[in-house]
Design a protein around this motif. Structure first.
Motif, mmCIF file in Angstrom:
data_model
loop_
_atom_site.group_PDB
_atom_site.id
_atom_site.type_symbol
_atom_site.label_atom_id
_atom_site.label_comp_id
_atom_site.label_asym_id
_atom_site.label_seq_id
_atom_site.Cartn_x
_atom_site.Cartn_y
_atom_site.Cartn_z
ATOM 1 N N ALA B 310 0.843 -1.201 0.000
ATOM 2 C CA ALA B 310 0.000 0.000 0.000
ATOM 3 C C ALA B 310 0.875 1.245 0.000
ATOM 4 C CB ALA B 310 -0.916 0.000 1.206
ATOM 5 N N TRP B 311 1.879 1.220 0.833
ATOM 6 C CA TRP B 311 2.788 2.364 0.892
ATOM 7 C C TRP B 311 3.532 2.506 -0.434
ATOM 8 C CZ3 TRP B 311 8.150 2.267 0.464
ATOM 9 C CH2 TRP B 311 8.779 3.478 0.702
ATOM 10 N N LEU B 312 3.977 1.381 -0.981
ATOM 11 C CA LEU B 312 4.691 1.417 -2.256
ATOM 12 C C LEU B 312 3.793 2.015 -3.340
ATOM 13 C CD1 LEU B 312 7.426 0.497 -3.408
ATOM 14 C CD2 LEU B 312 6.276 -1.568 -4.196
ATOM 15 N N GLY B 313 2.495 1.701 -3.249
ATOM 16 C CA GLY B 313 1.540 2.255 -4.210
ATOM 17 C C GLY B 313 1.534 3.773 -4.182
ATOM 18 N N THR B 314 1.600 4.346 -2.983
ATOM 19 C CA THR B 314 1.584 5.801 -2.916
ATOM 20 C C THR B 314 2.889 6.391 -3.441
ATOM 21 O OG1 THR B 314 2.393 5.845 -0.658
ATOM 22 C CG2 THR B 314 0.019 5.798 -0.948
ATOM 23 N N VAL B 315 3.963 5.604 -3.417
ATOM 24 C CA VAL B 315 5.212 6.087 -4.018
ATOM 25 C C VAL B 315 5.103 6.035 -5.533
ATOM 26 C CG1 VAL B 315 7.687 5.692 -4.274
ATOM 27 C CG2 VAL B 315 6.583 5.278 -2.088
ATOM 28 N N MET B 316 4.549 4.920 -6.029
ATOM 29 C CA MET B 316 4.534 4.727 -7.485
ATOM 30 C C MET B 316 3.451 5.551 -8.171
ATOM 31 S SD MET B 316 5.380 0.742 -8.128
ATOM 32 C CE MET B 316 3.899 0.133 -7.353
ATOM 33 N N PHE B 317 2.351 5.790 -7.469
ATOM 34 C CA PHE B 317 1.240 6.497 -8.108
ATOM 35 C C PHE B 317 0.947 7.796 -7.380
ATOM 36 C CE2 PHE B 317 0.208 1.827 -8.175
ATOM 37 C CZ PHE B 317 0.770 1.602 -9.413
ATOM 38 N N PRO B 318 1.792 8.790 -7.580
ATOM 39 C CA PRO B 318 1.641 10.017 -6.798
ATOM 40 C C PRO B 318 0.308 10.725 -7.050
ATOM 41 C CG PRO B 318 3.256 10.296 -8.554
ATOM 42 C CD PRO B 318 2.920 8.843 -8.503
ATOM 43 N N TRP B 319 -0.328 10.463 -8.204
ATOM 44 C CA TRP B 319 -1.579 11.170 -8.461
ATOM 45 C C TRP B 319 -2.728 10.659 -7.600
ATOM 46 C CZ3 TRP B 319 0.619 7.640 -11.718
ATOM 47 C CH2 TRP B 319 -0.135 6.544 -12.058
ATOM 48 N N LYS B 320 -2.467 9.544 -6.892
ATOM 49 C CA LYS B 320 -3.505 9.027 -6.005
ATOM 50 C C LYS B 320 -3.357 9.589 -4.604
ATOM 51 C CE LYS B 320 -6.091 6.399 -8.408
ATOM 52 N NZ LYS B 320 -7.541 6.469 -8.404
ATOM 53 N N ARG B 321 -2.290 10.328 -4.385
ATOM 54 C CA ARG B 321 -2.053 10.848 -3.047
ATOM 55 C C ARG B 321 -2.986 12.005 -2.778
ATOM 56 N NH1 ARG B 321 4.128 11.935 -2.979
ATOM 57 N NH2 ARG B 321 4.465 10.100 -4.273
ATOM 58 N N ARG B 322 -3.638 11.955 -1.627
ATOM 59 C CA ARG B 322 -4.472 13.089 -1.250
ATOM 60 C C ARG B 322 -3.574 14.113 -0.599
ATOM 61 N NH1 ARG B 322 -7.683 9.495 2.235
ATOM 62 N NH2 ARG B 322 -6.645 7.808 1.169
ATOM 63 N N SER B 325 -3.404 20.785 0.497
ATOM 64 C CA SER B 325 -3.713 22.057 -0.125
ATOM 65 C C SER B 325 -3.352 22.046 -1.602
ATOM 66 C CB SER B 325 -2.931 23.161 0.580
ATOM 67 O OG SER B 325 -2.884 24.281 -0.253
ATOM 68 N N VAL B 326 -4.220 22.686 -2.373
ATOM 69 C CA VAL B 326 -3.974 22.795 -3.804
ATOM 70 C C VAL B 326 -2.705 23.586 -4.066
ATOM 71 C CG1 VAL B 326 -4.857 23.857 -5.908
ATOM 72 C CG2 VAL B 326 -6.402 22.646 -4.381
ATOM 73 N N LEU B 327 -2.489 24.562 -3.241
ATOM 74 C CA LEU B 327 -1.411 25.495 -3.553
ATOM 75 C C LEU B 327 -0.117 25.164 -2.827
ATOM 76 C CD1 LEU B 327 -3.623 28.660 -3.458
ATOM 77 C CD2 LEU B 327 -2.911 27.327 -5.434
ATOM 78 N N ARG B 328 -0.077 23.964 -2.227
ATOM 79 C CA ARG B 328 1.135 23.617 -1.513
ATOM 80 C C ARG B 328 2.283 23.529 -2.500
ATOM 81 N NH1 ARG B 328 0.460 18.894 2.605
ATOM 82 N NH2 ARG B 328 1.904 17.637 1.422
ATOM 83 N N LYS B 329 3.321 24.271 -2.240
ATOM 84 C CA LYS B 329 4.405 24.359 -3.196
ATOM 85 C C LYS B 329 5.378 23.206 -3.023
ATOM 86 C CE LYS B 329 3.440 28.185 -5.350
ATOM 87 N NZ LYS B 329 3.146 29.310 -4.482
ATOM 88 N N LYS B 330 5.781 23.038 -1.751
ATOM 89 C CA LYS B 330 6.825 22.070 -1.511
ATOM 90 C C LYS B 330 6.223 20.674 -1.486
ATOM 91 C CE LYS B 330 10.722 21.669 1.454
ATOM 92 N NZ LYS B 330 10.718 21.325 2.845
ATOM 93 N N ARG B 331 6.762 19.789 -2.280
ATOM 94 C CA ARG B 331 6.200 18.457 -2.317
ATOM 95 C C ARG B 331 7.288 17.469 -1.979
ATOM 96 N NH1 ARG B 331 3.838 16.401 -6.557
ATOM 97 N NH2 ARG B 331 4.307 17.638 -8.369
ATOM 98 N N SER B 332 6.954 16.555 -1.079
ATOM 99 C CA SER B 332 7.962 15.577 -0.733
ATOM 100 C C SER B 332 7.823 14.377 -1.644
ATOM 101 C CB SER B 332 7.791 15.154 0.718
ATOM 102 O OG SER B 332 6.542 14.532 0.863
ATOM 103 N N TRP B 333 8.936 13.821 -2.041
ATOM 104 C CA TRP B 333 8.882 12.620 -2.857
ATOM 105 C C TRP B 333 8.404 11.470 -2.007
ATOM 106 C CZ3 TRP B 333 11.318 7.920 -2.354
ATOM 107 C CH2 TRP B 333 11.131 7.048 -3.426
ATOM 108 N N PHE B 334 8.770 11.592 -0.726
ATOM 109 C CA PHE B 334 8.507 10.497 0.195
ATOM 110 C C PHE B 334 7.117 10.671 0.780
ATOM 111 C CE2 PHE B 334 9.424 7.917 3.966
ATOM 112 C CZ PHE B 334 10.100 6.879 3.350
ATOM 113 N N PRO B 335 6.202 9.792 0.451
ATOM 114 C CA PRO B 335 4.848 9.998 0.933
ATOM 115 C C PRO B 335 4.722 9.656 2.406
ATOM 116 C CG PRO B 335 4.990 7.958 -0.263
ATOM 117 C CD PRO B 335 6.343 8.579 -0.329
ATOM 118 N N PRO B 336 3.720 10.217 3.060
ATOM 119 C CA PRO B 336 3.555 9.926 4.480
ATOM 120 C C PRO B 336 3.211 8.454 4.681
ATOM 121 C CG PRO B 336 1.615 11.028 3.618
ATOM 122 C CD PRO B 336 2.643 11.025 2.521
ATOM 123 N N LEU B 337 3.725 7.904 5.759
ATOM 124 C CA LEU B 337 3.424 6.499 6.036
ATOM 125 C C LEU B 337 2.024 6.361 6.617
ATOM 126 C CD1 LEU B 337 6.748 5.201 7.472
ATOM 127 C CD2 LEU B 337 5.411 4.094 5.700
#
Ligand SMILES: Nc1ncnc2c1ncn2[C@@H]1O[C@H](COP(=O)(O)OP(=O)(O)O)[C@@H](O)[C@H]1O
Ligand SMILES: [Mg+2]
Lengths: 301, 359
Positions: B310-322, B325-337
């Motif tokens: 499940a966690w790997l899925g959020t790494v591989m499919f970033p468009w599924k990450r909720r 904020s729409v305007l959040r500028k800084k994006r981490s590659w590493f999704p929250p666990l």
């Protein structure tokens, strides 16, 4: 006081500059020629005719709006032009070539946003460019220009689900325009947006259309929208679908919200309302279901 | 009363998302509750405890120390002794050996790995587990190599669907274990027949489930791509596959769970092997704490694999990450666990597999 009671000039009276503009337009080459187009479903015995006898010419860089009651075949009509459906008779010529199947010369913007959710905004706009074989670098540079034009350059790395409805539709427009289509077909693109965003989007669209050499075929059910945007308005009727009238819009350009109360605008709108909601004999409409009920009751007895 | 405050205390809001903190609390609780019940029955002497372990035999002639007898029998014998003025036996109430207390199982988690096997040719626990995981991986990978492409083809082209699916639909009803004897006859008694059983159990479901998932791709996306000039092959690789890849991934996670069920059947085919062999052997030696530890081990491996996927899925499919904020500028590659990763398959994305397949 309703629009019908207002004393207004005839919608066919045009100011000299408007008449001159239509003369200029009619001298431009014809981009889209539709001849006796017909669409029906089912076999010959139980044929359901969606529309027939649709003929029209659209000139280069014209802005055409299509209005008509729901179910009269507007979507079907433009889907045939886009090549997504097949017609049952007649011809559609784009630049004097028969259309067969969808192609990048006819861009399409749908009511549902239809952005690719797995691609970022920029990659969405690059999609068509890459499909046509442009290199990644070229496609990226061009996509950036189009995003600049729709004012979304800042958001190029976001995914579609992170955008608002209006922004999504701007990306969809940029994506369609990036392919430099001859004609941009839009099926009620702003119908799902709230009123305020819709007004903004209409203004955006006019600005974009001014800057780009593109012919627009725009479906709407909003009469104000049609009157605000269009050069000519194709009014369709139903049962079966047909062209009722192809009206030249008498409202001069450039358009602004202030014109919503100008005599030309009101006379055009009055005419459109007459065509879309034809006056019904009072009483007849209300009686009909009553008769049915009695008849049904008699049968039961 | 302020509305916000009220919402904060509403644990049972209908269809209302709980805060991540609360989800965590409930997740922990979902494990703690059954554990607590187990501990209660194990440690509170008057709950259940149907046997008595004899601590001193007294004058009962056939009682010996550490013998376990049913409570009724124990009372009966003692009553007899008292009637004859002889010394009654003493003992304490215990649960049956097949119901070890939590601490024994917890200890077994550690000791099971440390205890050498009784016979020199028997595998250690970690070897058994490794064997099981190897078997399941081979079965699942081989099945996926054929099943995923075939499923995608069937979902995309009516031609392949008509050509394949009726047979697959039929074959799906044949229970995989029924092929056990056949697999042994053809493939021998070692690992190949076991892998074959897992393959048979997974493959046919996989084709149907994935074909259904692919069929659910929004046709408007395909039309949009067509008007952008995508050719047929490009449609498949640039639209249909990316559009369904996240759902296919979810399907695969669920199918992997099913494969574990087939593992236990597969391992008794031919020579018994892997974790099933270990469990059987320990049950025979009556080391029930080890049996429970091994069963729980399967659960832990399955569950943590799913969490990881499940966690790997959020790494591989970033468009599924909720994202907040729409305007959040800084994006981490590493999704929250947390909390996306913990939800094994959330309700909305969990396809109703049986219904899907039946259609
Ligand atoms: N696949 C189909 N089979 C039969 N009738 C259809 C089909 N698709 C559309 N129609 C009919 O075509 C008519 C026009 O539909 P549509 O073009 O969507 O109308 P509009 O966009 O003007 O609201 C509808 O009355 C509908 O019943
Ligand atoms: Mg429509």
């Amino acid at each position: 006081m309703s629009l019908a009671e207002l004393k207004l000039p005839d919608y066919r009276e045009q100011l000299p500059e408007v008449a001159a503009r239509f003369r200029r337009i009619s001298q431009r080459e014809v981009i889209l020629r539709v001849d006796d187009l017909k669409k029906s479903f089912g076999a010959n015995g139980s044929e359901h005719i969606v529309f027939n006898n649709v003929s029209l010419n659209i000139h280069r860089r014209e802005f055409i709006c299509v209005i008509g009651p729901s179910g009269c075949g507007k979507s079907t009509f433009i889907r045939i032009i886009a090549g997504l459906d097949e017609c049952s008779g007649g011809t559609v010529l784009l630049d004097n070539h028969d259309v067969s199947g969808p192609g990048p010369d006819r861009g399409m913007v749908f009511q549902g946003y239809t952005l690719f959710p797995w691609l970022t905004v920029k990659r969405n706009v690059m999609f068509g460019l890459e499909m046509r074989g442009k290199s990644h670098v070229t496609a990226e540079a061009e996509a950036r220009q189009w995003l600049d034009m729709v004012g979304l350059a800042k958001f190029e790395d976001l995914y579609p689900h992170e955008l608002s409805g209006g922004m999504k539709q701007r990306v969809a427009i940029a994506r369609a325009l990036a392919n430099e289509p001859r004609i941009l077909i839009m099926d009620e693109p702003f119908a799902a947006l709230d009123a305020q965003t819709r007004c903004q989007m209409q203004a955006y669209l006019l600005q974009i259309w001014k800057k780009v050499d593109v012919t627009i075929l725009f479906i709407t059910h909003d009469l104000d929208e049609a009157a605000y945007l269009a050069d000519r308005i194709l009014v369709m009727g139903s049962n079966p679908g047909r062209v009722v009238e192809f009206i030249e819009n008498p409202v001069p350009r450039p358009r602004s919200a202030a014109q919503f109360i100008s005599p030309e605008f009101l006379s055009l709108k009055k005419r459109l309302e007459e065509l879309i909601h034809p006056p019904v004999e009072t009483g007849e409409e209300e009686k009909l279901p009553m008769i049915k009920l009695t008849v049904a009751g008699d049968e039961v007895e | 009363m302020p509305v916000a405050g009220k919402n904060n205390h509403d644990w049972l809001g209908l269809k209302k998302e709980l805060s991540p903190r609360r989800q965590l609390q409930l997740t922990v609780l979902s494990f703690v509750l059954p554990l607590a019940a187990w501990a209660l029955v194990s440690y509170v002497p008057f709950l259940w405890h149907p046997l008595v372990r004899v601590t001193s035999a007294g004058d009962v002639d056939y009682f010996i120390e550490d013998m376990e007898v049913p409570r009724a029998q124990f009372e009966q014998e003692n009553a007899k002794m008292r009637a004859q003025n002889m010394t009654p036996a003493e003992g304490m109430r215990v649960n049956p050996v097949y119901f070890p207390p939590p601490h024994a199982v917890a200890r077994a988690f550690y000791t099971a790995f440390k205890t050498p096997p009784r016979l020199p040719n028997e595998p250690w626990l970690h070897e058994s587990l490794g064997h099981s995981i190897r078997t399941i991986c081979w079965g699942f990978v081989i099945s996926s190599i054929f099943g995923v492409p075939l499923g995608v083809l069937c979902g995309t082209y009516r031609f392949f669907a008509r050509l394949q699916e009726p047979f697959v639909e039929f074959f799906r009803y044949l229970p995989a274990p029924a092929f056990g004897a056949l697999c042994v006859a053809i493939l021998g008694i070692d690992d190949p027949p076991k892998i074959a059983i897992i393959f048979i159990g997974t493959f046919f479901q996989q084709v149907l489930v994935i074909a259904n998932t692919v069929r659910k791709v929004d046709p408007a996306l395909i039309e949009a791509a067509q008007t952008l000039g995508a050719s047929r092959l490009k449609l498949l690789f640039k639209v249909i596959i990316p559009a369904s890849i996240t759902d296919i991934y979810t399907d695969m996670r669920i199918l992997l769970g099913w494969a574990w069920t087939y593992l236990i059947v597969a391992e008794v085919v031919g020579t018994m092997s892997g974790i099933t062999f270990f469990i059987n052997q320990q049950a025979r030696y009556r080391n029930f704490d080890n049996v429970y530890a091994a069963i729980a081990m399967i659960g832990i491996i399955g569950f943590s694999t799913d969490l990881f996927l499940a966690w790997l899925g959020t790494v591989m499919f970033p468009w599924k990450r909720r994202r907040a904020s729409v305007l959040r500028k800084k994006r981490s590659w590493f999704p929250p666990l947390w909390p996306e990763a913990i939800a094994p398959v959330s309700d909305e994305e969990k396809p109703n597999m049986q219904a899907d397949v039946a259609r």
